[in-house]
Design a protein around this motif. Structure first.
Motif, PDB file in Angstrom:
ATOM      1  N   LEU A 175       0.659  -1.223   0.076  1.00 12.57           N
ATOM      2  CA  LEU A 175      -0.037  -0.052   0.073  1.00 12.57           C
ATOM      3  C   LEU A 175       1.010   1.314  -0.062  1.00 12.57           C
ATOM      4  CD1 LEU A 175      -2.762  -1.147   2.572  1.00 12.57           C
ATOM      5  CD2 LEU A 175      -2.947  -0.436   0.242  1.00 12.57           C
ATOM      6  N   ALA A 176       1.935   1.316   0.641  1.00 12.71           N
ATOM      7  CA  ALA A 176       2.993   2.345   0.555  1.00 12.71           C
ATOM      8  C   ALA A 176       3.519   2.715  -0.685  1.00 12.71           C
ATOM      9  CB  ALA A 176       4.145   2.213   1.618  1.00 12.71           C
ATOM     10  N   GLU A 177       3.832   1.681  -1.569  1.00 18.43           N
ATOM     11  CA  GLU A 177       4.247   1.559  -2.948  1.00 18.43           C
ATOM     12  C   GLU A 177       3.199   2.202  -3.603  1.00 18.43           C
ATOM     13  OE1 GLU A 177       6.344  -0.894  -6.474  1.00 18.43           O
ATOM     14  OE2 GLU A 177       5.653  -1.754  -4.358  1.00 18.43           O
ATOM     15  N   ALA A 178       1.997   1.967  -3.365  1.00 20.83           N
ATOM     16  CA  ALA A 178       0.854   2.473  -4.271  1.00 20.83           C
ATOM     17  C   ALA A 178       0.509   3.887  -3.750  1.00 20.83           C
ATOM     18  CB  ALA A 178      -0.602   1.541  -3.919  1.00 20.83           C
ATOM     19  N   ALA A 179       0.521   4.271  -2.688  1.00 18.79           N
ATOM     20  CA  ALA A 179       0.411   5.463  -2.462  1.00 18.79           C
ATOM     21  C   ALA A 179       1.275   6.466  -2.994  1.00 18.79           C
ATOM     22  CB  ALA A 179       0.189   5.731  -0.907  1.00 18.79           C
ATOM     23  N   ALA A 180       2.689   6.327  -2.961  1.00 23.26           N
ATOM     24  CA  ALA A 180       3.587   6.820  -3.517  1.00 23.26           C
ATOM     25  C   ALA A 180       3.601   7.028  -5.228  1.00 23.26           C
ATOM     26  CB  ALA A 180       5.023   6.226  -3.400  1.00 23.26           C
ATOM     27  N   ARG A 181       3.038   5.765  -5.555  1.00 23.64           N
ATOM     28  CA  ARG A 181       2.888   5.972  -6.938  1.00 23.64           C
ATOM     29  C   ARG A 181       1.923   6.816  -7.448  1.00 23.64           C
ATOM     30  NH1 ARG A 181       3.866   1.595 -10.840  1.00 23.64           N
ATOM     31  NH2 ARG A 181       5.279   0.752  -9.394  1.00 23.64           N
ATOM     32  N   VAL A 182       0.761   6.992  -6.586  1.00 31.06           N
ATOM     33  CA  VAL A 182      -0.446   7.791  -7.035  1.00 31.06           C
ATOM     34  C   VAL A 182      -0.249   9.189  -6.981  1.00 31.06           C
ATOM     35  CG1 VAL A 182      -2.774   8.426  -6.191  1.00 31.06           C
ATOM     36  CG2 VAL A 182      -2.177   5.799  -6.607  1.00 31.06           C
ATOM     37  N   ARG A 183       0.641   9.392  -5.698  1.00 32.23           N
ATOM     38  CA  ARG A 183       1.126  10.973  -5.343  1.00 32.23           C
ATOM     39  C   ARG A 183       2.088  11.315  -6.593  1.00 32.23           C
ATOM     40  NH1 ARG A 183       0.553  10.162   0.009  1.00 32.23           N
ATOM     41  NH2 ARG A 183      -0.857  11.406   0.835  1.00 32.23           N
ATOM     42  N   ALA A 184       2.867  10.651  -7.257  1.00 33.55           N
ATOM     43  CA  ALA A 184       3.683  10.937  -8.379  1.00 33.55           C
ATOM     44  C   ALA A 184       2.820  11.256  -9.785  1.00 33.55           C
ATOM     45  CB  ALA A 184       4.821   9.780  -8.774  1.00 33.55           C
ATOM     46  N   LEU A 185       1.721  10.453  -9.819  1.00 36.09           N
ATOM     47  CA  LEU A 185       0.722  10.751 -10.815  1.00 36.09           C
ATOM     48  C   LEU A 185       0.044  12.172 -10.565  1.00 36.09           C
ATOM     49  CD1 LEU A 185      -1.094  10.135 -13.256  1.00 36.09           C
ATOM     50  CD2 LEU A 185      -2.440   8.780 -11.524  1.00 36.09           C
ATOM     51  N   ALA A 186      -0.151  12.383  -9.190  1.00 39.54           N
ATOM     52  CA  ALA A 186      -0.997  13.641  -9.006  1.00 39.54           C
ATOM     53  C   ALA A 186       0.072  14.786  -9.297  1.00 39.54           C
ATOM     54  CB  ALA A 186      -1.448  13.704  -7.487  1.00 39.54           C
ATOM     55  N   ALA A 187       1.299  14.641  -8.953  1.00 36.69           N
ATOM     56  CA  ALA A 187       2.169  15.682  -9.296  1.00 36.69           C
ATOM     57  C   ALA A 187       2.370  16.148 -10.786  1.00 36.69           C
ATOM     58  CB  ALA A 187       3.671  15.345  -8.631  1.00 36.69           C
ATOM     59  N   ASP A 188       2.497  15.021 -11.824  1.00 38.60           N
ATOM     60  CA  ASP A 188       2.665  15.021 -12.942  1.00 38.60           C
ATOM     61  C   ASP A 188       1.213  15.815 -13.461  1.00 38.60           C
ATOM     62  OD1 ASP A 188       4.800  13.720 -13.440  1.00 38.60           O
ATOM     63  OD2 ASP A 188       3.911  11.918 -14.071  1.00 38.60           O
ATOM     64  N   LEU A 189      -0.057  15.468 -13.033  1.00 37.13           N
ATOM     65  CA  LEU A 189      -0.938  16.266 -13.280  1.00 37.13           C
ATOM     66  C   LEU A 189      -0.956  17.720 -13.019  1.00 37.13           C
ATOM     67  CD1 LEU A 189      -4.137  13.758 -12.609  1.00 37.13           C
ATOM     68  CD2 LEU A 189      -2.698  14.101 -14.651  1.00 37.13           C
ATOM     69  N   ARG A 190      -0.411  18.191 -11.885  1.00 40.34           N
ATOM     70  CA  ARG A 190      -0.472  19.425 -11.387  1.00 40.34           C
ATOM     71  C   ARG A 190       0.791  20.058 -12.350  1.00 40.34           C
ATOM     72  NH1 ARG A 190      -0.530  17.290  -6.176  1.00 40.34           N
ATOM     73  NH2 ARG A 190       1.717  17.390  -5.996  1.00 40.34           N
ATOM     74  N   ALA A 191       1.785  19.392 -12.582  1.00 39.55           N
ATOM     75  CA  ALA A 191       2.759  20.161 -13.539  1.00 39.55           C
ATOM     76  C   ALA A 191       2.265  20.403 -14.793  1.00 39.55           C
ATOM     77  CB  ALA A 191       4.034  19.115 -13.533  1.00 39.55           C
ATOM     78  N   ALA A 192       1.281  19.517 -15.411  1.00 40.11           N
ATOM     79  CA  ALA A 192       0.801  19.649 -16.735  1.00 40.11           C
ATOM     80  C   ALA A 192      -0.037  20.716 -16.691  1.00 40.11           C
ATOM     81  CB  ALA A 192       0.322  18.294 -17.224  1.00 40.11           C
ATOM     82  N   HIS A 193      -0.757  21.108 -15.782  1.00 37.39           N
ATOM     83  CA  HIS A 193      -1.740  22.227 -15.655  1.00 37.39           C
ATOM     84  C   HIS A 193      -0.540  23.480 -15.506  1.00 37.39           C
ATOM     85  CE1 HIS A 193      -4.978  24.869 -14.294  1.00 37.39           C
ATOM     86  NE2 HIS A 193      -4.140  25.278 -13.442  1.00 37.39           N
ATOM     87  N   ALA A 194       0.391  23.363 -14.730  1.00 39.67           N
ATOM     88  CA  ALA A 194       0.935  24.669 -14.932  1.00 39.67           C
ATOM     89  C   ALA A 194       1.839  24.942 -16.221  1.00 39.67           C
ATOM     90  CB  ALA A 194       2.108  24.492 -13.627  1.00 39.67           C
ATOM     91  N   ALA A 195       1.897  23.792 -17.026  1.00 42.69           N
ATOM     92  CA  ALA A 195       2.750  24.029 -18.166  1.00 42.69           C
ATOM     93  C   ALA A 195       1.505  24.294 -19.495  1.00 42.69           C
ATOM     94  CB  ALA A 195       3.297  22.587 -18.593  1.00 42.69           C
ATOM     95  N   GLY A 196       0.289  24.517 -19.062  1.00 40.60           N
ATOM     96  CA  GLY A 196      -0.630  24.959 -19.870  1.00 40.60           C
ATOM     97  C   GLY A 196      -1.621  23.977 -20.314  1.00 40.60           C
ATOM     98  N   TRP A 197      -1.743  22.684 -19.877  1.00 43.15           N
ATOM     99  CA  TRP A 197      -2.532  21.613 -20.473  1.00 43.15           C
ATOM    100  C   TRP A 197      -3.812  21.738 -19.674  1.00 43.15           C
ATOM    101  CZ3 TRP A 197      -1.448  17.841 -23.964  1.00 43.15           C
ATOM    102  CH2 TRP A 197      -0.031  17.624 -24.406  1.00 43.15           C
ATOM    103  N   THR A 198      -4.990  21.525 -20.370  1.00 43.57           N
ATOM    104  CA  THR A 198      -6.167  21.349 -19.708  1.00 43.57           C
ATOM    105  C   THR A 198      -6.910  20.162 -20.217  1.00 43.57           C
ATOM    106  OG1 THR A 198      -7.232  22.498 -21.598  1.00 43.57           O
ATOM    107  CG2 THR A 198      -6.509  24.031 -19.766  1.00 43.57           C
ATOM    108  N   LEU A 199      -7.975  19.667 -19.383  1.00 39.42           N
ATOM    109  CA  LEU A 199      -8.728  18.443 -19.776  1.00 39.42           C
ATOM    110  C   LEU A 199      -9.660  18.709 -20.810  1.00 39.42           C
ATOM    111  CD1 LEU A 199      -9.603  16.685 -16.398  1.00 39.42           C
ATOM    112  CD2 LEU A 199      -7.927  15.982 -17.980  1.00 39.42           C
ATOM    113  N   ALA A 200      -9.654  17.983 -21.967  1.00 40.14           N
ATOM    114  CA  ALA A 200     -10.528  18.171 -23.201  1.00 40.14           C
ATOM    115  C   ALA A 200     -12.168  17.913 -22.857  1.00 40.14           C
ATOM    116  CB  ALA A 200      -9.791  17.446 -24.378  1.00 40.14           C
ATOM    117  N   GLU A 201     -12.101  16.913 -21.736  1.00 40.38           N
ATOM    118  CA  GLU A 201     -13.388  16.424 -21.370  1.00 40.38           C
ATOM    119  C   GLU A 201     -13.401  15.985 -19.853  1.00 40.38           C
ATOM    120  OE1 GLU A 201     -13.011  11.885 -22.968  1.00 40.38           O
ATOM    121  OE2 GLU A 201     -13.585  13.607 -24.192  1.00 40.38           O
TER     122      GLU A 201
END
Length: 246
Positions: free
Chosen positions: A31-57
């Motif tokens: 579960l610790a590994e799963a939490a770390a992996r999911v937090r890394a994904l969340a960080a990627d999504l925030r970085a993408a938002h800061a770089a100008g990406w938006t969800l199309a849907e």
């Protein structure tokens, strides 16, 4: 909201990014590994938002489609200020009722609600679902149970009400059901198996920060399950199975 003067690096190339968050955790062992992996994904999504990406849907079933201006458009507009990502608001979490009525097989432990006096017991009467034994249930919980489960599913039987170990969910477990994902411990019926739905964690998220917030909530749930004694036993197609010892 503050702004920065140049676009930060993008975690994704091009001007369109499409993926499914379903199998990302199939190789994790804890579960610790799963939490770390999911937090890394969340960080990627925030970085993408800061770089100008938006969800199309809005996200659904783990499906993410994001876009940003093309390279030519970005070059033409120059390094205009780009908003830093907001913390995000995860989609509202509606709690789910799981109806458990497992026909016993030879050798199965079978639930007797008389052996679980510490568990609230409900049944149908002419006015709807009512508590008939065990500890009291809050009125809003009883109302939600009645809203989510039909009279046809319940019939005229007794059902034990079991809260999730982590989170707001409830199980309705039929008297006489095989005990395959529950156990009676100290006179209380408890869950021994729970699931984390990574594949659906960000459903309805309309922005990348909202999706990031939903995944961070999932990471916190995984950590809470580990702290409560849960261990990851299986991951498949975005569903994490967590088992607790008796």
């Amino acid at each position: 909201m503050t702004a920065q003067l140049s676009r930060p690096p993008s975690p994704w190339p091009g001007s369109r990014h499409e993926t499914e968050h379903r199998w990302d955790l199939d190789d994790v062992a804890t579960l610790a590994e799963a939490a770390a992996r999911v937090r890394a994904l969340a960080a990627d999504l925030r970085a993408a938002h800061a770089a100008g990406w938006t969800l199309a849907e809005p996200m659904r079933d783990g499906h993410l489609v994001a876009t940003r201006p093309s390279r030519r458009q970005r070059a033409r507009t120059g390094p205009d200020p780009v908003p830093l990502p907001e913390p995000g608001t995860a989609p509202a979490l509606g709690w789910r009722v799981r109806v458990v009525d497992e026909p016993p097989a030879p050798g199965d432990d079978v639930l007797s609600l008389d052996a679980a006096p510490g568990t609230p017991v409900v049944a149908l009467d002419r006015g709807g679902l009512v508590r008939v034994a065990g500890p009291d249930l809050p009125a809003d919980v009883l109302a939600e149970l009645g809203r989510q489960v039909s009279a046809g599913e319940l019939g005229f039987r007794r059902w034990g009400v079991v809260p999730a170990r982590i989170g707001p969910g409830r199980d309705l477990v039929a008297d006489g059901s095989a005990l395959r994902v529950h156990a009676v411990m100290g006179g209380v019926l408890v869950r021994t198996l729970e699931g984390l739905t990574f594949r659906h964690a960000a459903d309805r998220a309309a922005t990348l920060p909202d999706a990031a917030a939903a995944y961070e909530r999932l990471a916190r749930a995984a950590e809470a399950m580990a702290a409560a004694g849960g261990r990851l036993t299986d991951t498949d197609d975005g569903l994490l199975q967590v088992r607790y010892g008796r």
